[in-house]
Design an enzyme around this catalytic site. Structure first.
Site, mmCIF file in Angstrom:
data_model
loop_
_atom_site.group_PDB
_atom_site.id
_atom_site.type_symbol
_atom_site.label_atom_id
_atom_site.label_comp_id
_atom_site.label_asym_id
_atom_site.label_seq_id
_atom_site.Cartn_x
_atom_site.Cartn_y
_atom_site.Cartn_z
ATOM 1 N N THR A 1 16.533 -4.654 -10.775
ATOM 2 C CA THR A 1 15.914 -3.345 -10.508
ATOM 3 C C THR A 1 16.926 -2.430 -9.829
ATOM 4 O O THR A 1 17.496 -2.783 -8.794
ATOM 5 C CB THR A 1 14.680 -3.540 -9.610
ATOM 6 N N LEU B 1 8.224 -9.250 -14.321
ATOM 7 C CA LEU B 1 7.496 -10.493 -14.050
ATOM 8 C C LEU B 1 7.069 -10.615 -12.587
ATOM 9 O O LEU B 1 7.713 -10.090 -11.682
ATOM 10 C CB LEU B 1 8.316 -11.706 -14.470
ATOM 11 N N LYS C 1 10.663 1.168 -13.860
ATOM 12 C CA LYS C 1 10.482 0.005 -12.973
ATOM 13 C C LYS C 1 10.147 0.449 -11.548
ATOM 14 O O LYS C 1 9.216 -0.054 -10.923
ATOM 15 C CB LYS C 1 11.747 -0.866 -13.005
ATOM 16 N N LEU D 1 -6.312 -3.893 -6.318
ATOM 17 C CA LEU D 1 -7.188 -3.218 -5.364
ATOM 18 C C LEU D 1 -7.734 -4.212 -4.345
ATOM 19 O O LEU D 1 -8.721 -3.924 -3.674
ATOM 20 C CB LEU D 1 -8.353 -2.543 -6.097
ATOM 21 N N GLY E 1 3.773 -7.766 0.168
ATOM 22 C CA GLY E 1 5.078 -8.277 0.578
ATOM 23 C C GLY E 1 5.827 -8.728 -0.646
ATOM 24 O O GLY E 1 5.532 -8.298 -1.763
ATOM 25 N N CYS F 1 10.019 -7.524 -4.016
ATOM 26 C CA CYS F 1 10.156 -6.301 -4.821
ATOM 27 C C CYS F 1 9.440 -5.067 -4.288
ATOM 28 O O CYS F 1 10.037 -3.993 -4.242
ATOM 29 C CB CYS F 1 9.657 -6.557 -6.235
HETATM 30 C C1 UDX Z 1 5.778 -7.562 -8.136
HETATM 31 C C2 UDX Z 1 5.329 -6.822 -9.404
HETATM 32 O O1 UDX Z 1 3.956 -7.137 -9.678
HETATM 33 C C3 UDX Z 1 6.207 -7.212 -10.583
HETATM 34 O O2 UDX Z 1 5.849 -6.453 -11.730
HETATM 35 C C4 UDX Z 1 7.667 -6.952 -10.214
HETATM 36 O O3 UDX Z 1 8.510 -7.359 -11.272
HETATM 37 C C5 UDX Z 1 8.045 -7.677 -8.931
HETATM 38 O O4 UDX Z 1 7.148 -7.299 -7.895
HETATM 39 P P1 UDX Z 1 5.522 -10.016 -7.136
HETATM 40 O O5 UDX Z 1 6.364 -9.525 -6.006
HETATM 41 O O6 UDX Z 1 5.819 -11.328 -7.729
HETATM 42 O O7 UDX Z 1 5.560 -8.957 -8.346
HETATM 43 O O8 UDX Z 1 4.032 -10.092 -6.597
HETATM 44 P P2 UDX Z 1 2.633 -9.390 -6.905
HETATM 45 O O9 UDX Z 1 1.745 -10.362 -7.541
HETATM 46 O O10 UDX Z 1 2.806 -8.087 -7.577
HETATM 47 O O11 UDX Z 1 2.121 -9.152 -5.414
HETATM 48 C C6 UDX Z 1 2.873 -8.354 -4.502
HETATM 49 C C7 UDX Z 1 2.210 -8.292 -3.154
HETATM 50 O O12 UDX Z 1 1.039 -7.511 -3.221
HETATM 51 C C8 UDX Z 1 1.785 -9.657 -2.595
HETATM 52 O O13 UDX Z 1 2.061 -9.669 -1.216
HETATM 53 C C9 UDX Z 1 0.298 -9.689 -2.862
HETATM 54 O O14 UDX Z 1 -0.404 -10.529 -1.982
HETATM 55 C C10 UDX Z 1 -0.055 -8.226 -2.658
HETATM 56 N N1 UDX Z 1 -1.284 -7.808 -3.350
HETATM 57 C C11 UDX Z 1 -1.344 -7.857 -4.709
HETATM 58 C C12 UDX Z 1 -2.342 -7.305 -2.609
HETATM 59 O O15 UDX Z 1 -2.281 -7.228 -1.367
HETATM 60 N N2 UDX Z 1 -3.453 -6.873 -3.275
HETATM 61 C C13 UDX Z 1 -3.566 -6.910 -4.624
HETATM 62 O O16 UDX Z 1 -4.605 -6.489 -5.152
HETATM 63 C C14 UDX Z 1 -2.478 -7.417 -5.372
#
Ligand code: UDX
Length: 458
Positions: free
Chosen positions: A132, A164, A214, A260, A267, A270
């Site tokens: 990214t 991903l 992205k 949501l 956290g 990314c």
């Molecule tokens: C994210 C993006 O989804 C992905 O497309 C990108 O390539 C990398 O960053 P990731 O970091 O693996 O992926 O986790 P993700 O499942 O997106 O969750 C990110 C954070 O948001 C986590 O801490 C999760 O607990 C939090 N989250 C997610 C919430 O607090 N509420 C939600 O409804 C969804």
């Protein structure tokens, strides 16, 4: 039965530089599609692990694909870029772009990888950037590659961002919402696009747009979460149920239910990094992005709110024994980068609490001394428990056993995994953020509702 992998439009020799979450998943999945993949990793420990068929990261389904690729001979690993690049048609750059303190990403690893790849190329090569990066990076890497490559070699740098999610990386690779290919020349874009199956949704655009897709996507996901947390806080003030409110909001097809879920904030490696990167990029150009900035501010508030709530519930934190269950940044991963749970545990320590922790797989290095072998051991003697990560196994915890080993009664379930009624039956007090007692009419409601009272009184 093992499901057959889809077929790409053509097969090619490719090289993947960097075997982190993005690179190793891409390498193993491209090999599963039928491509011949050479993966470059310069960390010797990770390299020998992968050569033994072991994944250095916890990612469901990845070890099977890794071993499948190695057994077919389509997936090989090396530490030498000059052994991996010659003969490859496309080199995917998947190295880290960690955040600098000023919010901009640190692109040094990427620049070094691009230079090494260009130097090692013995024939024309497409370089696809999966890491990214801020808009304009591919163009900078193009200049750098032109400078490093030998005069008879033509390097074309393009953007092919990776979307991903950790813990679902393999499934995300094989079922993408879209594959984005940003190239300024038709032939370069086609060279990358045809490595994927034709039935996968594809967006072709220029390099800067692809890079910004992205950043903008991750910023929007983060913004949905911050919005959910802000509304959850408001629910506590007006006496509404955040789970119902957010479910109702998400049922509008224009909004959608995903991202949501309220909780301790987002956290991972990314979201914070990419929102900060977008803000910093805009700032550097003199353009303000208040929505993105507020997204970060609300996220910091959401983490702090967990500790503040605990302080209110317990009177004070100093000297209190508090267990934090779930240290990973989300369930299903061992990754603790930018984990809300880690921030919460550190803040509790700073406030003078005695903290004990447990996570089914994650072990933050700096807090390793606090880690217990299981949840019951971690909560033993605790005045209060915070559930910070929604591991499904926490839903199976026996409330009677928790109650018998804890000193106090309070469980702050920030992710809503416990059954509050079952816990209450064992004498536990499960506090769910985004929820407050509705049995009293909140005095603050009177002012905005004055018109209604006036109508009743006349
Ligand atoms: C994210 C993006 O989804 C992905 O497309 C990108 O390539 C990398 O960053 P990731 O970091 O693996 O992926 O986790 P993700 O499942 O997106 O969750 C990110 C954070 O948001 C986590 O801490 C999760 O607990 C939090 N989250 C997610 C919430 O607090 N509420 C939600 O409804 C969804």
């Amino acid at each position: 039965m093992h499901k057959p992998h889809p077929t790409p439009q053509r097969l090619a020799d490719i090289c993947v530089v960097g075997a982190g979450y993005v690179g190793l998943t891409a390498a193993a999945c491209f090999a599963a599609l039928g491509h011949r993949v050479r993966c470059v990793e310069n960390d010797q420990r990770r390299l020998s692990q992968m050569r033994r068929g072991e994944t250095p990261i916890y990612e469901p389904g990845l070890d099977g694909l890794l071993r499948e690729g190695m057994s077919t001979g389509r997936l090989t690993f090396t530490s030498e870029i000059d052994q991996a690049v010659p003969g490859a048609e496309v080199a995917f750059l998947c190295v880290g772009t960690p955040a600098r303190p000023d919010g901009h990403p640190d692109l040094r690893q990427l620049a070094a990888a691009a230079r090494q790849v260009a130097t090692a190329a013995t024939g024309d090569l497409v370089v696809a950037v999966k890491s990214t990066v801020p808009p304009g990076t591919c163009e900078a890497l193009q200049l750098l590659s032109d400078d490093a490559a030998s005069p008879d070699v033509r390097i074309s740098v393009a953007s092919n961002p990776e979307f991903l999610r950790e813990s679902q990386a393999v499934s995300d690779f094989f079922h993408p919402d879209r594959v984005v290919v940003g190239a300024d020349e038709e032939a370069t874009g086609s060279c990358i696009a045809t490595l994927y199956p034709s039935e996968w949704p594809m967006l072709r655009c220029d390099r800067r747009s692809s890079e910004l897709i992205k950043y903008a996507s991750n910023t929007f996901l983060a913004l949905k979460i911050s919005f959910a947390n802000e509304i959850a806080g408001l629910c506590e003030h007006v006496g509404a149920e955040a789970v119902s409110v957010l479910a109702g909001v998400g049922m509008d097809q224009r909004i959608g239910p995903s991202f949501l879920a309220h909780g301790p904030g987002f956290g991972g490696s990314c979201l914070t990094k990419d929102v900060s990167g977008l803000v910093a990029t805009a700032d550097a150009l003199g353009y303000d992005t208040p929505v993105a900035r507020a997204t970060l501010d609300v996220n910091a508030w959401a983490r702090g709110r967990v500790v503040d709530k605990l302080a209110t519930l317990l009177g004070s934190l100093a000297g209190k024994a508090i267990a934090v269950l779930g240290m990973a940044f989300k369930a299903g991963t061992d990754d603790v980068r930018d984990s809300p749970a880690v921030t919460i545990a550190e803040r509790l320590l700073a406030e003078g609490a005695a903290v004990s922790t447990f996570d089914p797989v994650a072990e933050p290095e700096a807090l390793r001394h606090l880690q217990h072998p299981d949840a019951y051991s971690a909560v033993s003697g605790a005045d209060a428990v915070v559930i910070a990560t929604a591991w499904p196994e926490f839903a199976q915890l026996d409330p009677a056993r928790l109650a018998s080993v804890m000193s106090g009664r309070v469980i702050l379930d920030t992710v809503g995994v416990l059954d509050p009624a079952a816990a209450a039956a064992s004498g536990l007090d499960v506090i769910l953020p985004g929820r407050s007692a509705m049995d009293t009419f909140h005095p603050v409601m009177v002012r905005p509702l004055e018109w209604a009272l006036d109508a009743v009184l006349v």
